[in-house]
Design a protein around this motif. Structure first.
Motif, PDB file in Angstrom:
ATOM      1  N   ASN A 275      -9.140  -7.898  -1.597  1.00  0.00           N
ATOM      2  CA  ASN A 275      -9.151  -7.211  -0.306  1.00  0.00           C
ATOM      3  C   ASN A 275      -8.287  -8.003   0.663  1.00  0.00           C
ATOM      4  OD1 ASN A 275      -9.824  -5.940   2.173  1.00  0.00           O
ATOM      5  ND2 ASN A 275     -11.853  -5.430   1.416  1.00  0.00           N
TER       6      ASN A 275
ATOM      7  N   THR B  17     -10.690  -2.804  -8.874  1.00  0.00           N
ATOM      8  CA  THR B  17     -10.723  -3.334  -7.511  1.00  0.00           C
ATOM      9  C   THR B  17     -10.662  -4.850  -7.506  1.00  0.00           C
ATOM     10  OG1 THR B  17     -12.044  -1.444  -6.747  1.00  0.00           O
ATOM     11  CG2 THR B  17     -12.055  -3.413  -5.373  1.00  0.00           C
TER      12      THR B  17
ATOM     13  N   ILE C 104       0.836  -1.200   0.000  1.00  0.00           N
ATOM     14  CA  ILE C 104       0.000   0.000   0.000  1.00  0.00           C
ATOM     15  C   ILE C 104       0.871   1.250   0.000  1.00  0.00           C
ATOM     16  CG2 ILE C 104      -1.673   1.318   1.367  1.00  0.00           C
ATOM     17  CD1 ILE C 104      -2.741  -1.450   2.307  1.00  0.00           C
TER      18      ILE C 104
ATOM     19  N   SER D  10     -15.154   0.900  -4.454  1.00  0.00           N
ATOM     20  CA  SER D  10     -13.936   0.144  -4.162  1.00  0.00           C
ATOM     21  C   SER D  10     -14.183  -0.880  -3.061  1.00  0.00           C
ATOM     22  CB  SER D  10     -12.803   1.093  -3.760  1.00  0.00           C
ATOM     23  OG  SER D  10     -12.400   1.893  -4.848  1.00  0.00           O
ATOM     24  N   ASN D  11     -14.862  -0.486  -2.002  1.00  0.00           N
ATOM     25  CA  ASN D  11     -15.180  -1.431  -0.934  1.00  0.00           C
ATOM     26  C   ASN D  11     -16.186  -2.468  -1.402  1.00  0.00           C
ATOM     27  OD1 ASN D  11     -13.521  -0.446   1.201  1.00  0.00           O
ATOM     28  ND2 ASN D  11     -14.940   1.231   1.534  1.00  0.00           N
TER      29      ASN D  11
ATOM     30  N   SER E 203     -14.796  -5.291  -3.685  1.00  0.00           N
ATOM     31  CA  SER E 203     -13.658  -6.066  -3.185  1.00  0.00           C
ATOM     32  C   SER E 203     -14.062  -7.460  -2.704  1.00  0.00           C
ATOM     33  CB  SER E 203     -12.973  -5.309  -2.043  1.00  0.00           C
ATOM     34  OG  SER E 203     -13.832  -5.213  -0.914  1.00  0.00           O
TER      35      SER E 203
ATOM     36  N   LEU F 135      -7.491   6.374   3.621  1.00  0.00           N
ATOM     37  CA  LEU F 135      -6.591   6.822   2.557  1.00  0.00           C
ATOM     38  C   LEU F 135      -7.343   7.687   1.556  1.00  0.00           C
ATOM     39  CD1 LEU F 135      -4.617   3.520   1.845  1.00  0.00           C
ATOM     40  CD2 LEU F 135      -3.794   5.539   3.072  1.00  0.00           C
ATOM     41  N   TRP F 136      -8.566   7.273   1.213  1.00  0.00           N
ATOM     42  CA  TRP F 136      -9.399   8.054   0.290  1.00  0.00           C
ATOM     43  C   TRP F 136      -9.628   9.448   0.836  1.00  0.00           C
ATOM     44  CZ3 TRP F 136     -14.188  10.160   1.489  1.00  0.00           C
ATOM     45  CH2 TRP F 136     -14.914  10.711   0.421  1.00  0.00           C
TER      46      TRP F 136
ATOM     47  N   ASP G 297      -7.217  -1.099  -2.418  1.00  0.00           N
ATOM     48  CA  ASP G 297      -6.302   0.005  -2.117  1.00  0.00           C
ATOM     49  C   ASP G 297      -5.690   0.569  -3.395  1.00  0.00           C
ATOM     50  OD1 ASP G 297      -6.435  -0.150   0.829  1.00  0.00           O
ATOM     51  OD2 ASP G 297      -5.620  -2.141   0.488  1.00  0.00           O
ATOM     52  N   THR G 298      -5.376  -0.301  -4.346  1.00  0.00           N
ATOM     53  CA  THR G 298      -4.917   0.159  -5.656  1.00  0.00           C
ATOM     54  C   THR G 298      -5.993   1.004  -6.317  1.00  0.00           C
ATOM     55  OG1 THR G 298      -3.702  -1.915  -5.889  1.00  0.00           O
ATOM     56  CG2 THR G 298      -3.960  -0.580  -7.865  1.00  0.00           C
TER      57      THR G 298
ATOM     58  N   VAL H 252      -1.171   3.725   8.229  1.00  0.00           N
ATOM     59  CA  VAL H 252      -0.798   2.329   8.032  1.00  0.00           C
ATOM     60  C   VAL H 252      -0.213   1.707   9.300  1.00  0.00           C
ATOM     61  CG1 VAL H 252       0.663   0.761   6.711  1.00  0.00           C
ATOM     62  CG2 VAL H 252      -0.409   2.710   5.575  1.00  0.00           C
TER      63      VAL H 252
ATOM     64  N   SER I  32      -8.746   1.754   3.504  1.00  0.00           N
ATOM     65  CA  SER I  32      -8.968   2.316   2.173  1.00  0.00           C
ATOM     66  C   SER I  32      -9.752   3.619   2.252  1.00  0.00           C
ATOM     67  CB  SER I  32      -9.719   1.315   1.291  1.00  0.00           C
ATOM     68  OG  SER I  32     -10.954   0.952   1.876  1.00  0.00           O
TER      69      SER I  32
END
Length: 329
Positions: free
Chosen positions: A95, A46, A1, A84-85, A88, A293-294, A52-53, A210, A290
């Motif tokens: 994920n 995803t 990540i 994204s979630n 996954s 980070l978003w 995460d990518t 993280v 995720s």
């Protein structure tokens, strides 16, 4: 990540995501068509790579696509993380929670996908429909495809992004190579600047997100292997109850520590458990790494979300997708 974040930072400086966003903005039809195409692209990235990518690479693409068409930024920004979630669920590698839960009793990827494909399809479709319903007034306004030209600058960041994608597709252990590429790329980029901004690099790499999650996940995982009350509870729950419990715990301690806690237990409905761990975090900003980070990425891109907005769209999407997916696994 961390490697992906560093690669994404340099690629963004080169204009990669802005160029891809402008290309997507040329989708024929109105803003609803653009939104659907963008969300399907997020879902595919995803599923094939990981969420995460998708968050790191596709969130800025979605925002730039919206801006190129003067479309509704909230729909594309929130849609990117919710999708994204939601997307996954399909593959083991989509994920980290999927891999944690099945680490002690591995299954073939095809078996996993067979169990999850209906739930994944329902989650993707419901997320698209509900976000469109939430922002229907803005997305249904008349609009036309962008005719703006797309300029491509293929620099080290773009090459590194492509290399990272290939590595994640062809190897089962991509973490170290991707991190080495990201770190080397960031150092190379810093050496080319007149002024080195280490604070900016640390902000991109998000060690404050993280590292604490890693520590908490390890501690909670150890605790879960020595405390069987949670295991006894999920061992005798039906699929919907299992998904609801996993989703609720994700909101309390984040889904990665929650997955670490459940990984040491006997699980009657592991696929339903993953439905809760993967979809539950859509209800609040701290539910998944995720999402956190978003939150940092969109603010860096000039979009300022509010917690109220997130809850307003996230809670209904979570409730509907979680119930539907739990009944389909």
């Amino acid at each position: 990540i961390t490697g992906l974040l560093l690669i994404g930072h340099v690629a963004a400086r080169e204009g990669l995501f802005e160029s891809v966003g402008r290309l997507v903005a040329r989708t024929p039809g109105n803003d609803v068509a653009l939104f659907i195409v963008t969300m399907l692209a997020v879902a595919i990235i995803t599923a094939l790579l990981n969420l995460d990518t998708s968050v790191v690479f596709m969130t800025p693409v979605a925002l730039h696509a919206a801006r190129a068409r003067d479309s509704d930024e909230p729909a594309f920004a929130f849609g990117a993380v919710l999708m994204s979630n939601a997307a996954s669920l399909l593959l083991l590698g989509s994920n980290l929670t999927n891999m944690l839960i099945f680490a002690t009793h591995p299954v073939r990827g095809t078996v996993f996908a067979t169990h999850m494909v209906l739930a994944w399809t329902a989650s993707v479709a419901i997320t698209i429909v509900m976000v469109i319903g939430w922002r229907r007034r803005q997305l249904l306004r008349p609009s036309e495809a962008s005719t703006e030209g797309v300029t491509w600058h293929v620099g080290p960041g773009t090459v590194a992004a492509a290399a990272a994608v290939v590595i994640m597709l062809v190897t089962s252990q991509p973490a170290l190579p991707v991190f080495i590429i990201g770190a080397a790329l960031e150092v190379f980029d810093l050496l080319g600047r007149r002024r080195v901004k280490w604070r900016e690099v640390l902000g991109v790499a998000s060690p404050q997100v993280v590292a604490p999650l890693f520590v908490v996940a390890v501690l909670v995982g150890w605790w879960g292997r020595n405390w069987h009350a949670v295991g006894n509870l999920i061992a005798h729950s039906n699929s919907l109850t299992t998904a609801a419990l996993a989703g609720a715990l994700s909101l309390v301690i984040n889904n990665l520590p929650a997955a670490s806690l459940f990984a040491g237990q006997r699980i009657a409905h592991p696929y339903a458990l993953l439905v809760g761990l993967n979809l539950g975090p859509n209800a609040f900003v701290t539910g998944a790494m995720s999402t956190m980070l978003w939150w940092r990425l969109v603010r860096a891109e000039g979009f300022s979300p509010s917690v109220t907005q997130f809850v307003r769209v996230g809670v209904p999407v979570t409730v509907v997708t979680l119930c539907a997916a739990a009944l389909l696994v």
